[in-house]
Every structure is written in C-alpha cells, then in structure tokens.
Design an enzyme around this catalytic site. Structure first.
Site, short mmCIF file in Angstrom:
data_model
loop_
_atom_site.label_atom_id
_atom_site.label_comp_id
_atom_site.label_asym_id
_atom_site.label_seq_id
_atom_site.Cartn_x
_atom_site.Cartn_y
_atom_site.Cartn_z
N LEU A 9 0.84 -1.19 0.00
CA LEU A 9 0.00 0.00 0.00
C LEU A 9 0.88 1.25 0.00
O LEU A 9 1.65 1.48 0.93
CB LEU A 9 -0.92 -0.01 1.22
CG LEU A 9 -1.72 -1.32 1.44
CD1 LEU A 9 -2.66 -1.17 2.62
CD2 LEU A 9 -2.48 -1.70 0.17
N ALA A 10 0.74 2.07 -1.04
CA ALA A 10 1.65 3.21 -1.19
C ALA A 10 0.97 4.39 -1.88
O ALA A 10 1.62 5.15 -2.59
CB ALA A 10 2.87 2.78 -1.99
N ARG A 16 1.96 14.51 7.00
CA ARG A 16 2.78 14.85 8.17
C ARG A 16 4.27 14.95 7.84
O ARG A 16 5.05 15.44 8.65
CB ARG A 16 2.55 13.82 9.29
CG ARG A 16 1.26 14.09 10.07
CD ARG A 16 1.09 13.09 11.20
NE ARG A 16 0.58 11.81 10.72
CZ ARG A 16 0.42 10.75 11.50
NH1 ARG A 16 0.77 10.79 12.78
NH2 ARG A 16 -0.07 9.62 11.00
N ASN A 230 5.78 8.28 9.65
CA ASN A 230 4.76 9.28 9.37
C ASN A 230 5.30 10.70 9.27
O ASN A 230 4.64 11.58 8.73
CB ASN A 230 3.67 9.23 10.43
CG ASN A 230 2.88 7.94 10.37
OD1 ASN A 230 2.31 7.60 9.33
ND2 ASN A 230 2.85 7.20 11.47
N LYS A 354 37.36 15.55 -13.59
CA LYS A 354 36.01 15.44 -14.14
C LYS A 354 36.11 14.86 -15.54
O LYS A 354 36.83 15.40 -16.38
CB LYS A 354 35.34 16.82 -14.16
CG LYS A 354 33.85 16.81 -14.49
CD LYS A 354 33.55 16.90 -15.97
CE LYS A 354 33.96 18.23 -16.55
NZ LYS A 354 33.56 18.34 -17.99
N ASN A 380 53.39 12.48 -15.01
CA ASN A 380 53.47 13.32 -13.81
C ASN A 380 52.80 14.66 -14.11
O ASN A 380 53.19 15.36 -15.05
CB ASN A 380 54.92 13.56 -13.40
CG ASN A 380 55.01 14.48 -12.17
OD1 ASN A 380 54.88 14.03 -11.04
ND2 ASN A 380 55.20 15.77 -12.40
#
Length: 457
Positions: A9-10, A16, A230, A354, A380
């Site tokens: 159940l979702a 809250r 909750n 990156k 290096n």
C-alpha cells in the site's frame, strides 16, 4: 511453499512529512522508503508485488520501471486500506494461493519476519494471519481481539474501540497473509460504517470468522520492525536502525569500522573483507569497494566502483567514478562524475578531476584540475596544472600521452595533445599540440631591474 503474491500500500501523500514529495519516495538509508518492504517481500519468497499508487504515482512507477516482477494498481481516491486492496486484486495472478499485504512506509520489516509469517500461515492452514506486536502503550494502534482459544476474532481500530478493547496490548502490525480466493470476495463486501468512514482491511477478519474460517496471529519477534514512518523524525529513527543493520552485516562479513555509530552507509553498498572505514565516512548508492581498502575520515563516496587496496584519504569526495587497484586519493581530493583511474594512480590533496581517464602509475599530487582529459601511463602532473577545457560555449578535450612530465603551474588550453615522453616546462601555457619527445616552453622573458627597490625607497 505456495505461490505467493504481495500487495504494498503506497497511495497516500503523507501530509505529516510536510513535503512536496510523496512519503514513500523519501530516501531512507539510501533507497526510497518503499524499496525496503518491497525488497523484504521478494526475499521472503514473493513472486510478484503489486504496488497500490495514488499521489505522485508517476514517481513510484518511474523508480520501479523495467522490473517485470513489480506491478501497479491505481487508487484514485484514498478510501482506506480495504479499498486499496480492492483496487489491487485485479492485478493479482489467479494462480497465487496466498496474498501478503504490507505497507510501503514500514522500512524496518525484515525478510526473516515475513518468511516466518508465511510459513506459519501455511502450516496453520489459516484463512487469515495477522502480524502482531505487544506494546506497553498501544495508543493509536488497532487492537487484536481474540477468543478463548487464541483465534483472532476482530481487529478494532483505536477510534472504534470500546474501553475494554483499549486495554488490549497486542496490536495490529498492518501486515497480513490471506488466502487469495477469500480475499477477492471479502474486499468486495467491505463497508465504511465506522468513525473514519473508510473501508478497513481489518474487517476481513470479521468476515472470515462469520464463515467459520480460521484467523491466526503471528507475533513479530522485534516490535520495532512494524514501526511506520509518518514524519521526518520517525524517518530519521528508521534510517538509524537500518544503518546499524547495514554496518553490523558488513562488520560480520569482515569489514572494520573504527566507530560504526558515526559511519553512514546506504543499503546496496558492497565492501570487501579487511577494508577499514573511519569515522564520518558516508558511502552512498550502489558503490562497490574492494578488499583491503582504507576509507578515511569524513570521506564521501557515491556510486563508485573501487578496486582492491585503494586508499581514500580524509575529506575526499568521489562521485560516479571508477578507481583501479592500489590507487591513492586525497586528502581533500574531488573525483567528479566520469573519472576513471587505473591501477596505482595517485590523486593528491586539492586535486579535482572530471571526465578524466588516467593511465596506470600516473599521478597528480596537489592543487590541480583535470577535466575532459585522457592521460596515459606514468604521467606526472605538476602542482597547479589546469586543463582549460571550456571556451564558454563548448567543452574540449586534452590528451596527454604516456610518459609525459608536466611541470608546475601549466595551463593546457584544449583541444590539445601532448605527445609521448614530452616535458612541459613549469609556467607554460600550452595552446598547440606538442610532438612526442619534445620540450615545450611558453613563458614571457624574465627582466631583472637591478636597484629598483632601493630607488623606490
């Protein structure tokens, strides 16, 4: 074991939580909250899970996209747990003999408890088995009402309970095993004659008793497992429990943690034996760390693949990167997404990469940025080196071939290639390709004006 399906159940928003995100999609120790009970159900022997979705259903569907063993049922209006199960029943395979029902906001449920409940249900030949727990203060929970023989005759919600029923300390955990054929009929007969004007799933117990069918309870060994989430305080408490479980399992498998209370590892992370994790480390996502690695204090590692014998020193951040064996990273290094380091590479303090590939034995020891770069073996990279990869519109690539020595304070203005065994003199700005075996120097001539400071004084 009988063929088992599950309903999770979702559909509720979870007001809250005070959030724009539906409750079950909040991360808890890594995965979204709903992943924990779903994973536990499959580990317990369930063959297919049907998720009852409602608020922000697309987020739940997207997360489970591509998993054929997970189905969905829409509960457009949230009219109670019984109504939710009614919505799900058309998605349950008619070949399933047993339906396991649980909630998407109970991340602490374990596969062991669910497996034990399913076994008990089958052995007792009950029509309905209800998971229960006993609390000194059961306020807010539905009470388990039993007859003299210990059979469950009713589950009464707090708001509908009599004063005598409120004294009962055994409570409903919200987890059920039900014979599929009976459940399909029972949910169609539910009514909403109660204080909440909702269709309670608990009323199937009354229906079973009215038909003379057995209803049993299954007391869970650890009442903490049934704790629902909750609000954000309860979510943090649940995450702490899960992290303790994760850390304990890793330690029992051969990982050393200097202080496991302050190590934060997501569910799904894998760490090899004889690796050591220091306090403050955060390891997230589907990260895999090999054997005999050292993860230093306050390191952050997310979605990485790290080979054996790697050292990640204090304060380093690794994101979506791959690290080869015997590499050393940090301290205070940053591997951004797309970084691939080969064996025995050294990335030192305050080095950022990156989308960079570095060949075996290469090193960048300090204060360097390497972006959109392919770097060969035994290279290096001197202190203060920068690959100038962005021209304001597009990103460009730098290629540094094997055996190159790059001096300190060098700028490589991409696109540019430096050939094998070349040397780039300190302070050089490289704007064109450097042939193999060459020396590249690009500096302004030095001028010394003798006596200049004395004249200024």
């Amino acid at each position: 074991m009988k063929k088992i399906a599950a309903i999770v159940l979702a559909a509720g928003m979870g007001t809250r939580m005070k959030s724009d995100l539906v409750k079950v999609m909040h991360p808890v120790a890594g995965p979204p909250m709903i992943e924990w009970p779903v994973a536990a159900a499959f580990a317990a022997g369930v063959e297919r899970c049907v998720l009852v979705v409602g608020h922000q259903q697309e987020k739940v569907r997207d997360y489970f996209k591509g998993r054929a063993e997970v189905g969905f049922a829409l509960q457009a209006e949230q009219l109670g747990t019984g109504h939710a199960v009614r919505c799900a029943m058309p998605e349950i395979d008619a070949a399933a003999e047993t339906v396991l029902i649980l909630c998407g906001d109970t991340p602490l449920l374990t596969a062991d408890s669910l497996r034990g409940m399913l076994d008990a249900h089958q052995q007792s030949k009950a029509c309905v088995t209800v998971m229960t727990a006993t609390f000194d203060n059961p306020f807010g929970y539905g009470r388990i009402v039993k007859d003299a023989d210990g059979k469950v005759v009713a589950i009464t919600e707090q708001k509908d309970a009599t004063e005598a029923e409120r004294q009962i300390r055994e409570v409903n955990a919200g987890v059920y095993c039900v014979d599929r054929a009976f459940l399909a009929e029972a949910v169609q007969k539910l009514d909403n004659d109660n204080a909440q004007k909702e269709y309670y799933l608990t009323d199937v117990v009354r229906q079973a008793n009215a038909r003379g069918l057995a209803c049993r309870s299954y007391p869970v060994a650890d009442a903490q497992e049934i704790s629902g989430v909750n609000d954000r305080a309860q979510m943090a408490e649940a995450a702490a429990v899960l992290r303790r479980r994760i850390n304990r399992e890793l330690m029992l498998s051969g990982v050393t943690m200097i202080d496991p209370a302050v190590v934060y590892i997501d569910g799904g992370v894998k760490i090899g034996r004889d690796s050591v994790v220091y306090p403050g480390a955060v390891i997230k996502g589907n990260t895999v760390i090999g054997e005999r690695c050292t993860i230093g204090q306050n390191a952050l590692i997310e979605e990485c693949d790290i080979a054996d014998d790697v050292v990640v020193k204090a304060g380093s951040v690794l994101e979506d990167s791959k690290v080869g064996r015997e590499a050393a990273i940090g301290p205070m290094a940053h591997l951004r997404p797309g970084t691939v380091l080969s064996a025995q590479v050294k990335i030192g303090n305050f080095v950022e990469t990156k989308k960079a590939f570095m060949g075996e034995g290469s090193k960048a020891s300090h204060l360097t940025y390497l972006g959109d770069a392919t770097i060969g073996r035994d290279v290096n990279i001197g202190c203060g080196t920068i690959t100038c990869n962005y021209d304001g519109v597009r990103k460009h690539k730098t290629v540094i071939e094997d055996g190159v020595f790059v001096g300190s304070d060098v700028q490589l203005v991409a696109p540019v290639t430096v050939g094998k065994n070349s040397l780039i003199a300190a302070g050089t700005t490289v704007t064109k390709d450097v042939p193999a075996d060459s020396l590249a120097i690009a500096r302004s001539p030095q001028v010394n004006k003798e006596g200049w400071t004395l004249r200024k004084k």
